[in-house]
Design a protein around this motif. Structure first.
Motif, mmCIF file in Angstrom:
data_model
loop_
_atom_site.group_PDB
_atom_site.id
_atom_site.type_symbol
_atom_site.label_atom_id
_atom_site.label_comp_id
_atom_site.label_asym_id
_atom_site.label_seq_id
_atom_site.Cartn_x
_atom_site.Cartn_y
_atom_site.Cartn_z
ATOM 1 N N TYR A 110 0.834 -1.211 0.000
ATOM 2 C CA TYR A 110 0.000 0.000 0.000
ATOM 3 C C TYR A 110 0.867 1.258 0.000
ATOM 4 N N GLY A 111 1.975 1.204 0.716
ATOM 5 C CA GLY A 111 2.892 2.339 0.741
ATOM 6 C C GLY A 111 3.476 2.626 -0.632
ATOM 7 N N SER A 114 0.781 4.261 -2.799
ATOM 8 C CA SER A 114 0.416 5.633 -2.428
ATOM 9 C C SER A 114 1.334 6.650 -3.091
ATOM 10 N N ASP A 115 2.545 6.241 -3.411
ATOM 11 C CA ASP A 115 3.499 7.139 -4.067
ATOM 12 C C ASP A 115 3.452 7.057 -5.593
ATOM 13 N N ASN A 120 -6.753 4.189 -8.506
ATOM 14 C CA ASN A 120 -7.065 3.783 -7.137
ATOM 15 C C ASN A 120 -6.716 2.318 -6.966
ATOM 16 N N LYS A 438 -2.541 10.280 -8.568
ATOM 17 C CA LYS A 438 -3.450 10.660 -7.488
ATOM 18 C C LYS A 438 -4.385 9.521 -7.104
ATOM 19 N N GLN A 440 -6.065 6.649 -4.993
ATOM 20 C CA GLN A 440 -6.309 6.555 -3.557
ATOM 21 C C GLN A 440 -6.545 5.106 -3.144
ATOM 22 N N ARG A 441 -6.288 4.822 -1.894
ATOM 23 C CA ARG A 441 -6.584 3.501 -1.355
ATOM 24 C C ARG A 441 -8.100 3.312 -1.299
#
Length: 447
Positions: A110-111, A114-115, A120, A438, A440-441
């Motif tokens: 997930y990290g 996110s970058d 999504n 951009k 998103q989780r």
């Protein structure tokens, strides 16, 4: 992220097509009307020119190869290809390196996303024969579900301990997604072909080795276990006519405890195509006969099959050119999935409303994804404009997956994605990716 006004669109949503405009403020849809005027000078106006506006596609099964296999693909490269294909959200599988079988490894993925992700994202927690404690820690609010390989595939995550399986099915609070192929059947079939061909087994043998029976034995056992335990089961990439009796269309999707997915390649190709495409259409489960393909289409249209996905699984050209026994299974699909389905729409095989249902609405419902998958006020502005009369040819120069090839190479598609919005951001327009990561989780509205 500012204000966007999409004008002159044929909006496809919840079984209806209507002409209108959509106004986006920030990451959300705030107005859907016939004729909306720009709100201020800083509003980006996009003229859809009478083309279709669809909710962003949600792909419930991809393999983006990060971490550990990034020479094949990574989150950045494959999410870039995804948004170019109109896919605005994806659910990625745990057979990366290391396998995502602890909560710590899962959160590291997930990290990374996110970058780096243009789309999504969510990541499945992986089950093994001995990680039940970790599986049960999975948070149903921000993880799509638990993935179990009931047949071996890339990553060697086979779960074959019956007691473990029953424990996972009985105790997991999230959706359980399964890859169903019976290992003993596959091994026995493989030995027969080795006896006949040695190491020179032809690719045409793939659906005979990973046979209908291998699929049915495994999927029927998974369905029986789900019924016994009350588990919420989702069967990935159904590939045979025989398995279709395991699923129902007698109740609404929201009430189903057992659901099914079909993949683009199983709807497009048949075993006849191994002669020309060989390992380039080698997937697990295997592409089967034309009769199986026809049965999958029937089940898709009558709602025994709930979702269309890609099983996007890139490997390098060099790997796929290896002899059958050494060539890995899987291939890239995210960039071409929507246009492939639109080709079938143009052929009269499926309505565009049904495509939207199976590729956007139903994945959102099935996984209970919060505020995505529909064109509604208050929902995230994940949107796609498609022109169904703008032909193009798939060639190496326009393939965005890192592996650089496609089983559709050389094919002319009549439709193309012209614009993709993710959370109100224009990330793809007229053949150009905008460097706007951009994604998103994904969050899940589960009680």
């Amino acid at each position: 992220m500012g204000k966007v006004l999409i004008k002159n669109a044929k909006i496809v949503n919840e079984g209806v097509i209507f002409e209108g405009d959509v106004f986006i403020d920030g990451e959300y849809i705030v107005e859907i009307e016939e004729n909306i005027s720009p709100k201020s000078g800083d509003c980006l106006v996009v003229d859809a020119e009478g083309n279709f506006l669809l909710p962003g596609i949600i792909d419930d099964q991809v393999h983006f190869r990060e971490p550990g296999l990034t020479y094949k693909g990574d989150i950045e490269s494959e999410s870039r290809a995804a948004v170019a294909g109109g896919i605005t959200s994806f659910i990625e599988q745990p057979n990366t390196v290391p396998n995502a079988v602890t909560q710590e490894i899962l959160e590291e993925k997930y990290g990374l996303a996110s970058d780096n992700s243009f789309a999504n994202y969510s990541f499945m927690m992986g089950a093994t024969n001995d990680n039940l404690e970790e599986v049960l820690k999975t948070n149903p609010r921000n993880v799509a579900g638990v993935k179990i390989f009931l047949g071996s595939s890339t990553g060697n995550m086979l779960v074959d301990n019956q007691a473990t399986l029953e424990n996972i099915f009985a105790n997991t609070k999230t959706l359980i997604a399964v890859h169903c192929e019976d290992e003993a059947t596959i091994k026995a079939n493989l030995e027969k072909f080795k006896e006949e061909y040695g190491d020179n087994i032809p690719a045409e043998a793939h659906p005979l080795i990973r046979s209908t029976e291998a699929c049915y034995i495994s999927s029927s056992q998974a369905v029986a276990l789900a019924k016994k335990t009350g588990a919420r089961l989702h069967v990935f990439h159904v590939s045979t006519a025989k398995e279709l009796d395991l699923f129902t269309n007698k109740i609404p999707l929201e009430q189903k405890k057992i659901t099914a997915e079909v993949c683009i390649h199983h709807l497009w190709f048949s075993d006849e195509d191994y002669k020309t495409k060989g390992n380039f259409i080698k997937w697990n489960p295997a592409i089967k006969t034309a009769a199986d393909r026809d049965a999958l289409w029937t089940a898709l249209l009558d709602d025994r099959i709930d979702v269309i996905a890609t099983d996007h699984a890139p490997h390098t050209l060099e790997e796929k050119k290896l002899p059958y026994l050494n060539a890995p299974s899987g291939g890239p699909m995210v960039q071409h999935a929507l246009v492939a389905m639109l080709e079938n729409y143009l052929r009269g095989k499926i309505s565009i409303e049904k495509i939207v249902e199976k590729m956007a609405h139903n994945p959102a419902k099935l996984f209970q994804i919060e505020k995505r998958g529909f064109i509604k006020v208050g929902y995230h502005a994940d949107l796609v404009i498609v022109n169904t009369a703008k032909p193009w040819n798939v060639k190496k120069e326009n393939i965005l997956a890192k592996c650089g090839w496609s089983p559709f190479e050389g094919l002319n598609f009549k439709s193309r994605v012209t614009h993709t919005f993710v959370n109100g951001n224009l990330v793809y327009a007229n053949g150009k990716i905008k460097d706007v990561r951009k994604g998103q989780r994904l969050l899940f509205d589960r009680k």
